[in-house]
Design a protein around this motif. Structure first.
Motif, short mmCIF file in Angstrom:
data_model
loop_
_atom_site.label_atom_id
_atom_site.label_comp_id
_atom_site.label_asym_id
_atom_site.label_seq_id
_atom_site.Cartn_x
_atom_site.Cartn_y
_atom_site.Cartn_z
N GLU A 39 -9.52 -27.00 -25.73
CA GLU A 39 -9.22 -27.70 -24.48
C GLU A 39 -10.50 -28.07 -23.73
O GLU A 39 -10.64 -29.16 -23.19
CB GLU A 39 -8.31 -26.85 -23.59
N TYR A 40 -11.45 -27.15 -23.70
CA TYR A 40 -12.75 -27.40 -23.05
C TYR A 40 -13.43 -28.60 -23.70
O TYR A 40 -13.87 -29.53 -23.01
CB TYR A 40 -13.61 -26.14 -23.15
N ARG A 42 -12.04 -31.00 -25.46
CA ARG A 42 -11.24 -32.19 -25.20
C ARG A 42 -11.53 -32.75 -23.80
O ARG A 42 -11.73 -33.95 -23.63
CB ARG A 42 -9.75 -31.87 -25.33
N ARG A 43 -11.61 -31.88 -22.83
CA ARG A 43 -11.92 -32.30 -21.46
C ARG A 43 -13.30 -32.94 -21.38
O ARG A 43 -13.47 -33.97 -20.72
CB ARG A 43 -11.85 -31.11 -20.51
N ILE A 46 -13.33 -36.44 -22.66
CA ILE A 46 -12.76 -37.34 -21.66
C ILE A 46 -13.81 -37.66 -20.60
O ILE A 46 -13.99 -38.82 -20.21
CB ILE A 46 -11.49 -36.72 -21.02
N CYS A 47 -14.54 -36.65 -20.16
CA CYS A 47 -15.59 -36.86 -19.15
C CYS A 47 -16.71 -37.76 -19.68
O CYS A 47 -17.22 -38.60 -18.96
CB CYS A 47 -16.16 -35.53 -18.69
N ALA A 69 -14.61 -28.28 -16.19
CA ALA A 69 -13.83 -28.28 -17.43
C ALA A 69 -13.63 -26.88 -17.99
O ALA A 69 -12.64 -26.61 -18.66
CB ALA A 69 -14.51 -29.17 -18.48
N ARG A 75 -8.51 -29.29 -12.60
CA ARG A 75 -7.99 -30.63 -12.86
C ARG A 75 -9.14 -31.62 -12.68
O ARG A 75 -10.08 -31.36 -11.95
CB ARG A 75 -6.87 -31.00 -11.88
N CYS A 76 -9.03 -32.77 -13.30
CA CYS A 76 -10.00 -33.84 -13.13
C CYS A 76 -9.93 -34.33 -11.68
O CYS A 76 -8.84 -34.60 -11.17
CB CYS A 76 -9.68 -34.98 -14.09
N LYS A 82 -5.51 -36.66 -15.69
CA LYS A 82 -6.31 -37.16 -16.82
C LYS A 82 -6.49 -36.10 -17.92
O LYS A 82 -6.52 -36.43 -19.09
CB LYS A 82 -7.67 -37.63 -16.31
N TRP A 83 -6.63 -34.86 -17.54
CA TRP A 83 -6.87 -33.80 -18.51
C TRP A 83 -5.59 -33.25 -19.11
O TRP A 83 -5.64 -32.42 -20.01
CB TRP A 83 -7.65 -32.66 -17.90
N GLN A 84 -4.44 -33.66 -18.62
CA GLN A 84 -3.20 -33.18 -19.21
C GLN A 84 -3.12 -33.66 -20.64
O GLN A 84 -3.68 -34.70 -20.99
CB GLN A 84 -1.99 -33.67 -18.43
#
Length: 87
Positions: A39-40, A42-43, A46-47, A69, A75-76, A82-84
């Motif tokens: 998850e980290y 993935r976030r 996205i960033c 993150a 949350r973003c 966005k991070w969902q």
């Protein structure tokens, strides 16, 4: 003085004392409060693609994205969902 990459994260930057302290904080952050590794990552991906990322910071809220993150409940700041999963 080295110019920092606009789309860099802390892990991409030189080892100055300030960044070293931030990285040490990340390393010492309690495991039970962290997002899992997948998850980290993935976030952070996205960033990396976000226009609000600048020198490792979010221009929307001023945080270092790697710290935000890292935290399980974060949350973003730019787009809260966005991070969902699924973006």
């Amino acid at each position: 003085m080295n110019k920092l990459c606009r789309k860099c994260l802390l892990e991409d930057m030189d080892e100055t004392d300030y960044f070293r302290r931030l990285k040490n904080y990340i390393s010492a952050y309690p495991q039970e409060k962290r997002a899992d590794g997948e998850e980290y990552s993935r976030r952070l991906e996205i960033c990396r693609s976000c226009e609000e990322l600048y020198d490792g910071m979010c221009r929307k809220c001023g945080c270092y994205v790697e710290l935000r993150a890292l935290k399980k409940e974060s949350r973003c700041a730019a787009v809260p969902d966005k991070w969902q999963s699924g973006g």
